[in-house]
Write a protein that holds these residues in place. Structure first.
Motif, PDB file in Angstrom:
ATOM      1  N   TYR A  94      -9.329   2.749  -0.728  1.00  0.00           N
ATOM      2  CA  TYR A  94      -8.125   2.108  -1.125  1.00  0.00           C
ATOM      3  C   TYR A  94      -6.937   2.724  -2.402  1.00  0.00           C
ATOM      4  O   TYR A  94      -5.828   2.665  -2.728  1.00  0.00           O
ATOM      5  CB  TYR A  94      -7.862   1.246  -0.828  1.00  0.00           C
ATOM      6  CG  TYR A  94      -8.076   0.009   0.674  1.00  0.00           C
ATOM      7  CD1 TYR A  94      -7.202   0.284   2.067  1.00  0.00           C
ATOM      8  CD2 TYR A  94      -9.283  -0.632   0.901  1.00  0.00           C
ATOM      9  CE1 TYR A  94      -8.449  -0.188   2.903  1.00  0.00           C
ATOM     10  CE2 TYR A  94      -9.986  -1.124   1.891  1.00  0.00           C
ATOM     11  CZ  TYR A  94      -9.575  -1.304   2.680  1.00  0.00           C
ATOM     12  OH  TYR A  94      -9.729  -1.578   3.979  1.00  0.00           O
ATOM     13  N   PHE A 113      -4.213  -2.251   8.086  1.00  0.00           N
ATOM     14  CA  PHE A 113      -3.564  -3.501   7.133  1.00  0.00           C
ATOM     15  C   PHE A 113      -2.418  -3.880   8.252  1.00  0.00           C
ATOM     16  O   PHE A 113      -2.038  -5.192   7.886  1.00  0.00           O
ATOM     17  CB  PHE A 113      -2.490  -3.257   6.113  1.00  0.00           C
ATOM     18  CG  PHE A 113      -2.900  -2.165   5.010  1.00  0.00           C
ATOM     19  CD1 PHE A 113      -3.910  -3.020   3.931  1.00  0.00           C
ATOM     20  CD2 PHE A 113      -3.061  -1.165   4.482  1.00  0.00           C
ATOM     21  CE1 PHE A 113      -4.482  -2.616   3.073  1.00  0.00           C
ATOM     22  CE2 PHE A 113      -3.571  -0.173   3.656  1.00  0.00           C
ATOM     23  CZ  PHE A 113      -4.449  -1.248   2.679  1.00  0.00           C
ATOM     24  N   SER A 172      -9.135  -8.744   8.593  1.00  0.00           N
ATOM     25  CA  SER A 172     -10.087  -8.839   7.337  1.00  0.00           C
ATOM     26  C   SER A 172     -10.966  -9.857   7.431  1.00  0.00           C
ATOM     27  O   SER A 172     -10.982 -11.243   8.133  1.00  0.00           O
ATOM     28  CB  SER A 172      -9.553  -8.252   6.989  1.00  0.00           C
ATOM     29  OG  SER A 172      -8.945  -8.996   5.718  1.00  0.00           O
ATOM     30  N   VAL A 232      -0.393 -12.432   4.108  1.00  0.00           N
ATOM     31  CA  VAL A 232      -1.076 -11.047   4.820  1.00  0.00           C
ATOM     32  C   VAL A 232      -0.908 -12.148   6.313  1.00  0.00           C
ATOM     33  O   VAL A 232      -0.827 -11.254   7.343  1.00  0.00           O
ATOM     34  CB  VAL A 232      -1.694 -11.504   3.607  1.00  0.00           C
ATOM     35  CG1 VAL A 232      -2.899 -10.059   4.884  1.00  0.00           C
ATOM     36  CG2 VAL A 232      -1.709 -10.350   2.662  1.00  0.00           C
ATOM     37  N   ARG A 245      -0.637  -6.296   2.765  1.00  0.00           N
ATOM     38  CA  ARG A 245      -2.002  -6.106   2.175  1.00  0.00           C
ATOM     39  C   ARG A 245      -2.058  -6.668   1.441  1.00  0.00           C
ATOM     40  O   ARG A 245      -0.812  -7.897   0.343  1.00  0.00           O
ATOM     41  CB  ARG A 245      -2.084  -4.649   1.265  1.00  0.00           C
ATOM     42  CG  ARG A 245      -1.115  -4.192   0.036  1.00  0.00           C
ATOM     43  CD  ARG A 245      -0.896  -2.749   0.361  1.00  0.00           C
ATOM     44  NE  ARG A 245      -0.163  -2.564  -0.843  1.00  0.00           N
ATOM     45  CZ  ARG A 245       0.079  -1.326  -1.165  1.00  0.00           C
ATOM     46  NH1 ARG A 245      -0.675  -0.100  -0.308  1.00  0.00           N
ATOM     47  NH2 ARG A 245       0.399  -1.030  -2.310  1.00  0.00           N
ATOM     48  N   TYR A 246      -3.052  -7.785   0.223  1.00  0.00           N
ATOM     49  CA  TYR A 246      -3.523  -8.348  -0.768  1.00  0.00           C
ATOM     50  C   TYR A 246      -3.806  -7.355  -1.357  1.00  0.00           C
ATOM     51  O   TYR A 246      -3.765  -6.197  -2.348  1.00  0.00           O
ATOM     52  CB  TYR A 246      -4.942  -8.677  -0.527  1.00  0.00           C
ATOM     53  CG  TYR A 246      -5.560 -10.042  -1.462  1.00  0.00           C
ATOM     54  CD1 TYR A 246      -5.132 -11.513  -1.129  1.00  0.00           C
ATOM     55  CD2 TYR A 246      -6.310  -9.355  -2.436  1.00  0.00           C
ATOM     56  CE1 TYR A 246      -5.378 -11.716  -2.160  1.00  0.00           C
ATOM     57  CE2 TYR A 246      -6.608 -11.060  -3.369  1.00  0.00           C
ATOM     58  CZ  TYR A 246      -6.296 -11.974  -3.797  1.00  0.00           C
ATOM     59  OH  TYR A 246      -6.649 -12.545  -4.227  1.00  0.00           O
ATOM     60  N   TRP A 278       5.768  -0.115   0.302  1.00  0.00           N
ATOM     61  CA  TRP A 278       5.770  -1.066   0.020  1.00  0.00           C
ATOM     62  C   TRP A 278       6.173  -2.527  -0.425  1.00  0.00           C
ATOM     63  O   TRP A 278       7.166  -2.329  -2.085  1.00  0.00           O
ATOM     64  CB  TRP A 278       4.085  -1.374  -0.559  1.00  0.00           C
ATOM     65  CG  TRP A 278       3.194  -1.112   0.587  1.00  0.00           C
ATOM     66  CD1 TRP A 278       2.871   0.239   0.139  1.00  0.00           C
ATOM     67  CD2 TRP A 278       2.314  -1.563   1.449  1.00  0.00           C
ATOM     68  NE1 TRP A 278       1.852   0.428   1.227  1.00  0.00           N
ATOM     69  CE2 TRP A 278       1.803  -0.143   2.378  1.00  0.00           C
ATOM     70  CE3 TRP A 278       2.120  -2.499   1.376  1.00  0.00           C
ATOM     71  CZ2 TRP A 278       0.624  -0.454   2.966  1.00  0.00           C
ATOM     72  CZ3 TRP A 278       1.410  -3.331   3.052  1.00  0.00           C
ATOM     73  CH2 TRP A 278       0.707  -1.875   3.596  1.00  0.00           C
ATOM     74  N   THR A 309      -5.230  -3.238  -4.543  1.00  0.00           N
ATOM     75  CA  THR A 309      -4.728  -3.687  -3.190  1.00  0.00           C
ATOM     76  C   THR A 309      -5.972  -3.249  -2.653  1.00  0.00           C
ATOM     77  O   THR A 309      -6.350  -2.132  -2.242  1.00  0.00           O
ATOM     78  CB  THR A 309      -3.965  -3.028  -2.912  1.00  0.00           C
ATOM     79  OG1 THR A 309      -3.884  -1.396  -3.071  1.00  0.00           O
ATOM     80  CG2 THR A 309      -2.233  -3.419  -4.153  1.00  0.00           C
ATOM     81  N   ARG A 354      -7.375  -5.061   1.961  1.00  0.00           N
ATOM     82  CA  ARG A 354      -6.711  -5.866   2.838  1.00  0.00           C
ATOM     83  C   ARG A 354      -7.105  -7.056   2.846  1.00  0.00           C
ATOM     84  O   ARG A 354      -6.108  -8.325   3.155  1.00  0.00           O
ATOM     85  CB  ARG A 354      -8.048  -5.790   4.127  1.00  0.00           C
ATOM     86  CG  ARG A 354      -8.239  -4.225   4.840  1.00  0.00           C
ATOM     87  CD  ARG A 354      -9.198  -3.988   5.632  1.00  0.00           C
ATOM     88  NE  ARG A 354     -10.641  -4.042   4.737  1.00  0.00           N
ATOM     89  CZ  ARG A 354     -12.136  -4.127   5.449  1.00  0.00           C
ATOM     90  NH1 ARG A 354     -12.166  -4.137   6.615  1.00  0.00           N
ATOM     91  NH2 ARG A 354     -12.813  -4.831   4.388  1.00  0.00           N
TER      92      ARG A 354
END
Length: 308
Positions: free
Chosen positions: A57, A124, A128, A198, A209-210, A251, A271, A273
């Protein structure tokens, strides 16, 4: 803003650990709105092997192995970061001007089509380990995502509703608490708030995304900052395509824990999932059946860099 971040992790083991392999995500990212000016990672005992790599990522991660017996482990990350008010490199008006797209049209851009060009935001959209698919997330999200509503506006509304529906309560959840459980009990910590947002976006087919990082917290009036009193933080990021520009977009970072968009008082680490992708420190050990963990984070504003 110039920020000095010190993240200390200390383990005490009983009995001793014979050998261990760890991965850390403790090096802040250099990205739009943020520049890493200095970073040092100190590990004790000294690793037999240590290697920094870029993960899938785009995050910096460090692998290290310990091949000698030890009953303590210390990992200290020392970083200096320069931040600006916008986490996505655009001011608010510019961002909104570029992303005025109804959420349904944004979702359509990420529906599967044979022969479609790959987009990095696609992955994303899917479930997950810590963010499973569940209709409860879609039901919670839909009041914010009314027909024809612009995606940034709907995402902001969702953030506000999560903030209103959830109570922040330390120790109310564990690291591996499912997002659905946190939503149902109506309380959690920043990790849970981020996972819920999310999950809600993904339940509607939108990439989200986280984000792990830090937040500069201010001491009460008249009191000095306490060393180690801050903590790691987490928030969510929603992908907003640009109308008429296939493949282009930005984003949008949103913090449902504090009901605000991150600004220059935030530092992004990584960053992914969900939390599992960007855990500050995780690994496999042999021995150490019991352990005591102590984590301290200090985020301090500084006026200027020291002159060398």
């Amino acid at each position: 803003m110039l920020l000095h971040v010190v993240h200390e992790t200390r383990y005490q083991y009983a009995p001793s650990v014979d050998n261990a392999h760890h991965v850390v995500h403790l090096k802040p990212a250099s990205r739009a709105g943020q520049a890493l000016l200095g970073h040092e990672l100190r590990i004790s005992p000294e690793p037999a092997h240590q290697r920094e790599v870029m993960d899938v990522y785009g995050n910096s991660s460090t692998f290290f192995s310990l091949q000698t017996s030890h009953d303590e482990l210390s990992v200290v990350a020392n970083s200096i970061v320069s931040t600006t008010a916008s986490s996505h490199g655009l001011d608010a008006d510019d961002f909104l001007a570029r992303t005025q797209l109804p959420w349904e049209q944004a979702r359509e851009q990420f529906r599967y089509r044979a022969g479609a060009a790959y987009h990095s935001a696609w992955e994303f959209r899917f479930a997950s380990p810590y963010v499973p698919r569940n209709e409860a997330f879609a039901r919670f999200a839909l009041p914010s995502f009314t027909p024809g509503r612009l995606l940034p506006e709907a995402a902001h509304d969702l953030m506000e509703r999560i903030h209103g529906a959830m109570a922040y309560e330390s120790n109310s959840t564990e690291v591996n608490t499912p997002a659905l459980e946190a939503l149902q009990q109506g309380k959690g910590v920043c990790q849970d708030f981020a996972h819920i947002m999310v999950a809600c976006c993904r339940a509607l087919g939108l990439p989200a995304r986280y984000v792990s990082g830090y937040l500069l917290t201010q001491p009460p009036p008249g009191q000095s900052r306490l060393i180690g009193s801050d903590a790691s933080h987490a928030w969510a990021s929603v992908y907003c395509p640009e109308p008429g520009k296939p493949g282009a977009g930005h984003w949008l970072d949103l913090d449902p824990t504090n009901n605000r968009a991150p600004g220059e008082d935030y530092v992004t680490l990584a960053t992914g999932r969900d939390f599992l992708d960007v855990s500050p420190l995780r690994g496999v050990i042999r021995g150490g059946a019991q352990h005591i963990l102590d984590v301290g984070v200090t985020v301090t504003p500084i006026e200027s860099l020291p002159v060398k």
